[in-house]
Design a protein around this motif. Structure first.
Motif, PDB file in Angstrom:
ATOM      1  N   SER A 199       0.789  -1.246   0.050  1.00 39.09           N
ATOM      2  CA  SER A 199      -0.017   0.096   0.019  1.00 39.09           C
ATOM      3  C   SER A 199       0.989   1.396   0.018  1.00 39.09           C
ATOM      4  CB  SER A 199      -0.827   0.203   1.154  1.00 39.09           C
ATOM      5  OG  SER A 199      -1.311   1.253   1.410  1.00 39.09           O
ATOM      6  N   ASP A 200       0.398   2.250  -0.588  1.00 37.04           N
ATOM      7  CA  ASP A 200       1.077   3.674  -0.296  1.00 37.04           C
ATOM      8  C   ASP A 200       0.914   4.243   0.772  1.00 37.04           C
ATOM      9  OD1 ASP A 200       2.304   3.297  -2.724  1.00 37.04           O
ATOM     10  OD2 ASP A 200       0.353   4.111  -4.039  1.00 37.04           O
ATOM     11  N   HIS A 201      -0.188   3.863   1.825  1.00 39.18           N
ATOM     12  CA  HIS A 201      -0.306   4.348   2.832  1.00 39.18           C
ATOM     13  C   HIS A 201       0.506   4.208   4.112  1.00 39.18           C
ATOM     14  CE1 HIS A 201      -3.036   5.841   5.999  1.00 39.18           C
ATOM     15  NE2 HIS A 201      -2.898   4.867   6.960  1.00 39.18           N
ATOM     16  N   ASN A 202       0.965   5.422   4.748  1.00 40.34           N
ATOM     17  CA  ASN A 202       1.648   5.605   5.919  1.00 40.34           C
ATOM     18  C   ASN A 202       1.309   6.317   6.828  1.00 40.34           C
ATOM     19  OD1 ASN A 202       4.520   4.382   4.479  1.00 40.34           O
ATOM     20  ND2 ASN A 202       3.913   6.030   2.990  1.00 40.34           N
ATOM     21  N   THR A 203       1.664   6.007   8.148  1.00 42.09           N
ATOM     22  CA  THR A 203       1.534   6.421   9.525  1.00 42.09           C
ATOM     23  C   THR A 203       2.807   6.825  10.219  1.00 42.09           C
ATOM     24  OG1 THR A 203       0.715   4.623  10.644  1.00 42.09           O
ATOM     25  CG2 THR A 203      -0.949   5.816   9.602  1.00 42.09           C
ATOM     26  N   ARG A 204       2.723   7.598  11.290  1.00 43.82           N
ATOM     27  CA  ARG A 204       3.979   7.853  12.152  1.00 43.82           C
ATOM     28  C   ARG A 204       3.475   7.654  13.655  1.00 43.82           C
ATOM     29  NH1 ARG A 204       8.814   9.026  11.674  1.00 43.82           N
ATOM     30  NH2 ARG A 204       8.735   9.585   9.436  1.00 43.82           N
ATOM     31  N   CYS A 205       4.188   6.971  14.240  1.00 41.37           N
ATOM     32  CA  CYS A 205       4.100   6.519  15.641  1.00 41.37           C
ATOM     33  C   CYS A 205       5.038   7.337  16.456  1.00 41.37           C
ATOM     34  CB  CYS A 205       4.178   5.020  16.080  1.00 41.37           C
ATOM     35  SG  CYS A 205       4.307   4.910  17.677  1.00 41.37           S
ATOM     36  N   PHE A 244       0.269  -2.884   4.362  1.00 39.74           N
ATOM     37  CA  PHE A 244      -0.145  -3.746   3.213  1.00 39.74           C
ATOM     38  C   PHE A 244      -1.746  -3.877   3.318  1.00 39.74           C
ATOM     39  CE2 PHE A 244       3.910  -6.046   4.561  1.00 39.74           C
ATOM     40  CZ  PHE A 244       4.436  -5.985   3.499  1.00 39.74           C
ATOM     41  N   HIS A 245      -2.445  -4.155   1.848  1.00 37.42           N
ATOM     42  CA  HIS A 245      -3.672  -4.490   1.757  1.00 37.42           C
ATOM     43  C   HIS A 245      -3.597  -5.982   1.795  1.00 37.42           C
ATOM     44  CE1 HIS A 245      -4.506  -0.341   0.143  1.00 37.42           C
ATOM     45  NE2 HIS A 245      -3.878  -0.641  -0.722  1.00 37.42           N
ATOM     46  N   ILE A 246      -4.512  -6.898   2.254  1.00 35.64           N
ATOM     47  CA  ILE A 246      -4.709  -8.268   2.025  1.00 35.64           C
ATOM     48  C   ILE A 246      -5.693  -8.655   1.126  1.00 35.64           C
ATOM     49  CG2 ILE A 246      -5.203 -10.273   3.564  1.00 35.64           C
ATOM     50  CD1 ILE A 246      -4.166  -8.725   5.766  1.00 35.64           C
ATOM     51  N   GLU A 247      -5.311  -9.630   0.364  1.00 36.54           N
ATOM     52  CA  GLU A 247      -6.386 -10.104  -0.844  1.00 36.54           C
ATOM     53  C   GLU A 247      -6.462 -11.458  -0.677  1.00 36.54           C
ATOM     54  OE1 GLU A 247      -7.088  -9.590  -5.381  1.00 36.54           O
ATOM     55  OE2 GLU A 247      -5.533  -8.762  -4.763  1.00 36.54           O
ATOM     56  N   VAL A 248      -7.463 -11.926  -0.413  1.00 37.49           N
ATOM     57  CA  VAL A 248      -7.955 -13.478  -0.534  1.00 37.49           C
ATOM     58  C   VAL A 248      -9.037 -13.863  -1.117  1.00 37.49           C
ATOM     59  CG1 VAL A 248      -8.447 -15.279   1.167  1.00 37.49           C
ATOM     60  CG2 VAL A 248      -6.786 -13.662   1.845  1.00 37.49           C
ATOM     61  N   PHE A 284     -10.914  -8.013  -0.718  1.00 41.14           N
ATOM     62  CA  PHE A 284      -9.728  -6.983  -0.665  1.00 41.14           C
ATOM     63  C   PHE A 284      -9.901  -6.305   0.743  1.00 41.14           C
ATOM     64  CE2 PHE A 284      -7.047  -3.101  -2.102  1.00 41.14           C
ATOM     65  CZ  PHE A 284      -6.039  -3.955  -2.592  1.00 41.14           C
ATOM     66  N   ASN A 285      -8.804  -6.300   1.582  1.00 37.89           N
ATOM     67  CA  ASN A 285      -8.895  -5.762   3.057  1.00 37.89           C
ATOM     68  C   ASN A 285      -7.748  -4.552   2.965  1.00 37.89           C
ATOM     69  OD1 ASN A 285      -9.200  -4.908   5.718  1.00 37.89           O
ATOM     70  ND2 ASN A 285      -9.162  -7.187   6.443  1.00 37.89           N
ATOM     71  N   ARG A 286      -8.357  -3.255   2.718  1.00 34.35           N
ATOM     72  CA  ARG A 286      -7.264  -2.253   2.419  1.00 34.35           C
ATOM     73  C   ARG A 286      -6.671  -1.873   3.845  1.00 34.35           C
ATOM     74  NH1 ARG A 286      -7.474   0.780  -1.702  1.00 34.35           N
ATOM     75  NH2 ARG A 286      -7.001   2.577  -0.761  1.00 34.35           N
ATOM     76  N   ASN A 287      -5.215  -1.680   3.828  1.00 34.15           N
ATOM     77  CA  ASN A 287      -4.246  -1.538   4.599  1.00 34.15           C
ATOM     78  C   ASN A 287      -4.556  -1.977   6.256  1.00 34.15           C
ATOM     79  OD1 ASN A 287      -3.458   0.737   3.170  1.00 34.15           O
ATOM     80  ND2 ASN A 287      -5.046   2.128   3.731  1.00 34.15           N
ATOM     81  N   ALA A 288      -4.845  -3.448   5.787  1.00 30.46           N
ATOM     82  CA  ALA A 288      -5.148  -4.132   7.246  1.00 30.46           C
ATOM     83  C   ALA A 288      -3.782  -4.873   7.785  1.00 30.46           C
ATOM     84  CB  ALA A 288      -5.822  -5.493   6.561  1.00 30.46           C
ATOM     85  N   ALA A 289      -2.630  -4.572   7.275  1.00 27.29           N
ATOM     86  CA  ALA A 289      -1.573  -5.167   7.986  1.00 27.29           C
ATOM     87  C   ALA A 289      -0.570  -3.986   7.878  1.00 27.29           C
ATOM     88  CB  ALA A 289      -0.845  -6.160   7.363  1.00 27.29           C
ATOM     89  N   TRP A 290       0.325  -3.666   9.077  1.00 30.39           N
ATOM     90  CA  TRP A 290       1.334  -2.842   9.071  1.00 30.39           C
ATOM     91  C   TRP A 290       2.781  -3.202   9.570  1.00 30.39           C
ATOM     92  CZ3 TRP A 290      -2.299  -2.681  12.830  1.00 30.39           C
ATOM     93  CH2 TRP A 290      -1.811  -2.747  14.340  1.00 30.39           C
ATOM     94  N   TYR A 291       3.717  -2.538   9.163  1.00 34.93           N
ATOM     95  CA  TYR A 291       5.135  -2.856   9.752  1.00 34.93           C
ATOM     96  C   TYR A 291       5.909  -1.745   9.692  1.00 34.93           C
ATOM     97  CZ  TYR A 291       6.765  -2.764   4.722  1.00 34.93           C
ATOM     98  OH  TYR A 291       7.113  -2.352   3.639  1.00 34.93           O
ATOM     99  N   TYR A 292       7.018  -1.613  10.386  1.00 31.72           N
ATOM    100  CA  TYR A 292       8.073  -0.767  10.584  1.00 31.72           C
ATOM    101  C   TYR A 292       9.313  -0.972   9.798  1.00 31.72           C
ATOM    102  CZ  TYR A 292       4.727   1.429  13.871  1.00 31.72           C
ATOM    103  OH  TYR A 292       3.609   1.721  14.445  1.00 31.72           O
ATOM    104  N   PRO A 293       9.424  -0.414   8.663  1.00 38.30           N
ATOM    105  CA  PRO A 293      10.788  -0.892   7.853  1.00 38.30           C
ATOM    106  C   PRO A 293      12.233  -0.344   8.654  1.00 38.30           C
ATOM    107  CG  PRO A 293       9.497   0.593   6.656  1.00 38.30           C
ATOM    108  CD  PRO A 293       8.547   0.382   7.571  1.00 38.30           C
TER     109      PRO A 293
END
Length: 93
Positions: free
Chosen positions: A38-44, A53-57, A61-70
């Motif tokens: 996803s192009d979505h970002n947030t800041r903690c 990430f979006h999740i597709e099964v 489609f589940n938009r912005n349903a997973a996040w991580y900190y690179p």
């Protein structure tokens, strides 16, 4: 621990880390075929910039349903490149 969405296991790990009551799964333990960048970002304030990430099964489609900190702050270094979930993704034992 397992992360399940749309009756499909999308991540499974014996090595999750818990931060703020969320299980963070190592990136190697997610089923990558279900994850779409996803192009979505947030800041903690203390963890840093989160990417999503979006999740597709099964064409659902589940938009912005997973996040991580690179790249985390020093305080959050243990969860760098670990994935957490929201938006009706169920995390269970």
């Amino acid at each position: 621990m397992k992360a399940v969405w749309n009756d499909t296991v999308i991540a499974e790990s014996a090595n999750t880390l818990i931060v703020e009551n969320k299980h963070y799964f190592p990136m190697d333990d997610i089923e990558k075929e279900y994850f779409v960048k996803s192009d979505h970002n947030t800041r903690c304030p203390w963890k840093g910039k989160a990417s999503y990430f979006h999740i597709e099964v099964d064409s659902e489609f589940n938009r912005n349903a997973a996040w991580y900190y690179p790249k985390t702050s020093y305080a959050a270094r243990p969860i760098e490149n670990h994935v957490a979930f929201c938006n009706e993704v169920k995390v269970t034992e």
